[in-house]
Design a protein around this motif. Structure first.
Motif, PDB file in Angstrom:
ATOM      1  N   GLU A  40      35.029  57.356  50.577  1.00  0.00           N
ATOM      2  CA  GLU A  40      35.224  56.438  50.999  1.00  0.00           C
ATOM      3  C   GLU A  40      34.320  56.956  48.664  1.00  0.00           C
ATOM      4  N   GLU A  41      33.896  57.546  48.522  1.00  0.00           N
ATOM      5  CA  GLU A  41      33.326  57.861  47.235  1.00  0.00           C
ATOM      6  C   GLU A  41      33.919  58.378  46.567  1.00  0.00           C
ATOM      7  N   LEU A  42      34.618  59.465  47.130  1.00  0.00           N
ATOM      8  CA  LEU A  42      35.683  60.827  46.370  1.00  0.00           C
ATOM      9  C   LEU A  42      36.854  59.423  46.155  1.00  0.00           C
ATOM     10  N   GLN A  43      36.940  58.734  46.535  1.00  0.00           N
ATOM     11  CA  GLN A  43      38.422  57.608  46.080  1.00  0.00           C
ATOM     12  C   GLN A  43      37.809  56.555  45.402  1.00  0.00           C
ATOM     13  N   GLY A  44      36.446  56.537  45.554  1.00  0.00           N
ATOM     14  CA  GLY A  44      35.892  55.357  44.328  1.00  0.00           C
ATOM     15  C   GLY A  44      35.682  55.944  42.941  1.00  0.00           C
ATOM     16  N   MET A  45      35.602  57.639  42.555  1.00  0.00           N
ATOM     17  CA  MET A  45      35.736  57.897  41.476  1.00  0.00           C
ATOM     18  C   MET A  45      37.152  58.697  40.989  1.00  0.00           C
ATOM     19  N   GLY A  46      38.385  57.924  41.814  1.00  0.00           N
ATOM     20  CA  GLY A  46      39.434  59.369  41.943  1.00  0.00           C
ATOM     21  C   GLY A  46      39.803  59.943  41.574  1.00  0.00           C
ATOM     22  N   ILE A  47      38.950  60.611  42.826  1.00  0.00           N
ATOM     23  CA  ILE A  47      39.616  62.362  42.626  1.00  0.00           C
ATOM     24  C   ILE A  47      39.799  62.480  44.138  1.00  0.00           C
ATOM     25  N   PRO A  48      40.958  62.606  43.621  1.00  0.00           N
ATOM     26  CA  PRO A  48      42.305  63.755  45.287  1.00  0.00           C
ATOM     27  C   PRO A  48      41.233  64.568  45.822  1.00  0.00           C
ATOM     28  N   PHE A  49      41.390  64.679  47.088  1.00  0.00           N
ATOM     29  CA  PHE A  49      40.414  65.185  48.258  1.00  0.00           C
ATOM     30  C   PHE A  49      42.122  65.829  49.849  1.00  0.00           C
ATOM     31  N   GLU A  50      41.333  66.576  50.208  1.00  0.00           N
ATOM     32  CA  GLU A  50      42.161  66.873  51.187  1.00  0.00           C
ATOM     33  C   GLU A  50      40.727  66.983  52.875  1.00  0.00           C
ATOM     34  N   VAL A  51      41.595  66.551  53.903  1.00  0.00           N
ATOM     35  CA  VAL A  51      40.662  66.562  54.575  1.00  0.00           C
ATOM     36  C   VAL A  51      40.984  67.580  55.894  1.00  0.00           C
ATOM     37  N   LEU A  52      39.883  68.799  55.585  1.00  0.00           N
ATOM     38  CA  LEU A  52      39.949  70.354  56.745  1.00  0.00           C
ATOM     39  C   LEU A  52      39.862  70.408  58.013  1.00  0.00           C
ATOM     40  N   ALA A  53      41.222  70.100  58.419  1.00  0.00           N
ATOM     41  CA  ALA A  53      41.720  70.413  59.399  1.00  0.00           C
ATOM     42  C   ALA A  53      41.164  71.700  60.540  1.00  0.00           C
TER      43      ALA A  53
END
Length: 389
Positions: A40-53
């Motif tokens: 949520e915090e990264l989304q608020g900053m506009g930073i793309p991310f991946e969740v590591l399976a």
């Protein structure tokens, strides 16, 4: 690129984040809400991310305005099965679970670094990967980080900071080679033949053999292993018998050993087997030694440590630690540093004037002034590494 001004603006955010994560700790491999908040915090900053399976670690990507190298920053996010007794206003709301090792601060410092680096990304010549790793306390999480690095073609460097409650606030320990020890746990079972307490001559007593091993294992660091390498062989638990006048058939030892030099674990383990064989031959018993997990030493790249030391004075209130000895703790960041060059700094956050409690203690706490300094140091190192000629 006014990094100091940005941190003046965002210091309160870093402290707020640390308090949120401290209030909502989660155990290893159960960090779903922690991961969700990070996302949520990264989304608020506009930073793309991946969740590591297959778990819920997070890797965020900050791509600079120019092409260049890739540096990764790593923070661990799990808490411990400890009942908190700090009395803090933001004390844990999860009964029996506590951020007693500072991973809440690691997350907050990383989010602060991501926030600042994202603000100045157009001036970066390369890419920053901010990795939030699950389950460090139980030895997991590092494999999916390495898998992710492999999937993006690797990284040129990876760094991290571990906050430390017994190091003075504002000091940072940056030393080449091993900064944290390698560590291995073991279970040893001595197998004999029990009998009546009045006839020791008719039994094969595993207790005497086990006690002999406890004392002889403790002598390995000074007599049978490299005296120039700090090492420990410990027994923390003994189990044997049921009542006082019966010799049992088994005795069990539980312990671990630590070392710093490469290959030290193999030497220590062979000495343990050598001692166990000799003791068992003397008492007519047998043994079984089982190794439980373990981590390698956390070894810092000397060239990058030298570069890092040159940036310390750029952070207000930060200075090199007076301590120069490594710390006898373990961290599976060592596996990552075996594959990619980098370093692990140790950031002091001792609360001056208060009773100081070590990592993993139920009253463990940190001086919040350190968080901004650690976060700014990581951001400045990333900028310097990427923009260097």
């Amino acid at each position: 690129m006014d990094v100091k001004k940005l941190y003046d603006d965002y210091e309160a955010y870093i402290i707020e984040m640390r308090r949120w994560f401290h209030r909502h700790p989660e155990l290893s491999l159960k960090e779903q809400n922690t991961s969700r908040k990070i996302q949520e915090e990264l989304q608020g900053m506009g930073i793309p991310f991946e969740v590591l399976a297959p778990n819920c670690g997070v890797a965020a990507t900050i791509k600079g305005g120019k092409e260049g190298k890739t540096i990764a920053l790593r923070a661990d996010i799990d808490a411990l099965p400890v009942k908190e007794e700090t009395g803090l206003e933001f004390t844990s709301e999860n009964e029996g679970v506590m951020h007693a090792c500072g991973h809440d601060a690691h997350i907050a410092m990383m989010l602060g670094a991501a926030k600042v680096l994202n603000e100045v990304k157009e001036e970066l010549a390369g890419t920053v990967i901010c990795v939030f790793q699950v389950a460090e306390e139980t030895g997991f999480g590092y494999k999916e980080v390495l898998d992710y690095f492999d999937s993006i073609g690797g990284v040129d460097s990876v760094i991290g900071l571990h906050i430390w409650s017994t190091l003075p606030e504002g000091e940072i320990l940056l030393i080449p080679n091993s900064v944290f020890a390698g560590g291995v746990g073991y279970d040893l079972t001595v197998k004999g033949e029990g009998g009546h307490g009045g006839r020791p001559d008719l039994v094969k007593d595993p207790i005497k053999a086990a006690c002999e091993m406890v004392l002889k294992f403790a002598s390995i660091p000074s007599n049978f292993y490299d005296v120039l390498d700090h090492s420990v062989v410990n027994v923390g638990r003994i189990e044997a018998g049921t009542i006082g006048n019966v010799f049992p058939s088994e005795a069990k030892l539980y312990g671990g050993f630590r070392w710093y030099k490469p290959g030290g674990d193999k030497v220590i383990l062979e000495k343990m087997h050598q001692i166990a064989r000799g003791v068992c031959a003397m008492y007519g018993v047998d043994y079984e030694l089982v190794i439980n997990g373990g981590v390698p030493p956390v070894s810092n790249n000397a060239e990058l440590i030298s570069r890092a030391k040159g940036l310390v004075e750029d952070v207000d209130g930060l200075e090199l630690a007076k301590q120069t000895d490594p710390i006898c703790a373990g961290d599976n960041f060592g596996y990552i540093l075996e594959k990619y060059k980098g370093f692990y700094g140790v950031l002091g956050a001792e609360k001056a004037g208060d009773t100081v409690y070590p990592q993993h203690h139920c009253k463990f706490d940190l001086d919040e002034k350190a968080f901004r300094k650690g976060s700014e140091f990581m951001a400045r190192f990333a900028i310097d590494f990427l923009n260097a000629e």
